[in-house]
Motif scaffolding. Structure first.
Motif, PDB file in Angstrom:
ATOM      1  N   SER A   1       0.833  -1.208   0.000  1.00  0.00           N
ATOM      2  CA  SER A   1       0.000   0.000   0.000  1.00  0.00           C
ATOM      3  C   SER A   1       0.865   1.256   0.000  1.00  0.00           C
ATOM      4  O   SER A   1       0.476   2.277  -0.555  1.00  0.00           O
TER       5      SER A   1
ATOM      6  N   ARG B   1       8.662  -9.983  -1.092  1.00  0.00           N
ATOM      7  CA  ARG B   1       8.027  -9.510   0.139  1.00  0.00           C
ATOM      8  C   ARG B   1       9.084  -9.414   1.232  1.00  0.00           C
ATOM      9  O   ARG B   1      10.054 -10.172   1.249  1.00  0.00           O
TER      10      ARG B   1
ATOM     11  N   SER C   1       3.650   1.782   8.183  1.00  0.00           N
ATOM     12  CA  SER C   1       3.167   3.091   7.726  1.00  0.00           C
ATOM     13  C   SER C   1       2.211   3.689   8.752  1.00  0.00           C
ATOM     14  O   SER C   1       2.222   4.897   8.998  1.00  0.00           O
ATOM     15  N   SER C   2       1.377   2.845   9.381  1.00  0.00           N
ATOM     16  CA  SER C   2       0.414   3.367  10.376  1.00  0.00           C
ATOM     17  C   SER C   2       1.131   3.979  11.566  1.00  0.00           C
ATOM     18  O   SER C   2       0.720   5.010  12.086  1.00  0.00           O
TER      19      SER C   2
END
Ligand code: COA
Length: 162
Positions: free
Chosen positions: A9, A87, A128-129
């Motif tokens: 994302s 990943r 990211s959060s």
């Protein structure tokens, strides 16, 4: 020619993602960073903004391309003619979900392999959060994201406060 996809994302891209991008791009001929257009996650940045930020922070790496996608990753990989998914594994807690995803993608597209890189130790806690939360409370995020991303996050957060 080995073309790989590093999907995510990237809302926003962090030093943890950049670590994976830099290391994996040196292992393949071309690395496509696939930016998921997924409104279910209620992103802070639009997909176009995330693409632009990634382009900016990866501009010195010649074999990296940033491309947005929607729908199944296996279909995107096929459309891009990519044989490999990259990943990053940050901790053992990532493993179960990653294994499930890799096996599902392999079932959907048997020629598609997933390769895992262990995230640099310095970034194993990062997401990211977390970056967005620290920034929202006025904390210093300079250890987590490049300078240009700090400005973009601060702009967004101040607009949301208006
Ligand atoms: N450094 C720092 N942070 C990292 C990281 C790293 N190396 N790797 C992951 N993270 C963070 C991300 O920033 C993200 O943070 P957030 O949840 O706070 O936004 C979190 O860890 C989870 O990242 P990730 O697992 O990459 O999730 P994602 O939502 O960014 O991407 C996709 C997941 C895009 C790979 C997956 O949803 C997908 O393939 N979707 C397409 C649909 C599909 O094909 N589904 C079936 C697949 S089985």
């Amino acid at each position: 020619m080995l073309r790989a996809i590093y999907p995510g994302s990237f809302d926003p891209v962090t030093f943890g993602h950049l670590d994976i991008i830099e290391r994996s791009s040196s292992l393949v001929d071309e690395l496509i960073v696939g930016v998921l257009n997924n409104n279910a996650k209620c992103p802070l940045f639009s997909v176009e903004e995330r693409v632009r930020m990634l382009e900016e922070v990866t501009k010195s790496i010649p074999n990296v391309r940033i491309i947005p996608f929607e729908g199944l990753l296996a279909d995107f990989a096929k459309a891009m003619d990519a044989r490999m998914i990259i990943r990053g594994l940050r901790a053992i807690t990532d493993f179960e979900y990653e294994l499930q995803m890799a096996q599902t993608n392999h079932k959907l597209s048997p020629q598609l392999e997933t390769a895992f890189l262990t995230t640099g130790l310095a970034y194993s806690y990062l997401s990211s959060s977390i970056v967005k939360e620290v920034a929202a409370f006025g904390g210093d995020i300079s250890q987590f994201v490049p300078e240009i991303i700090i400005e973009k996050i601060q702009e967004k957060i101040s607009k949301r406060r208006v």
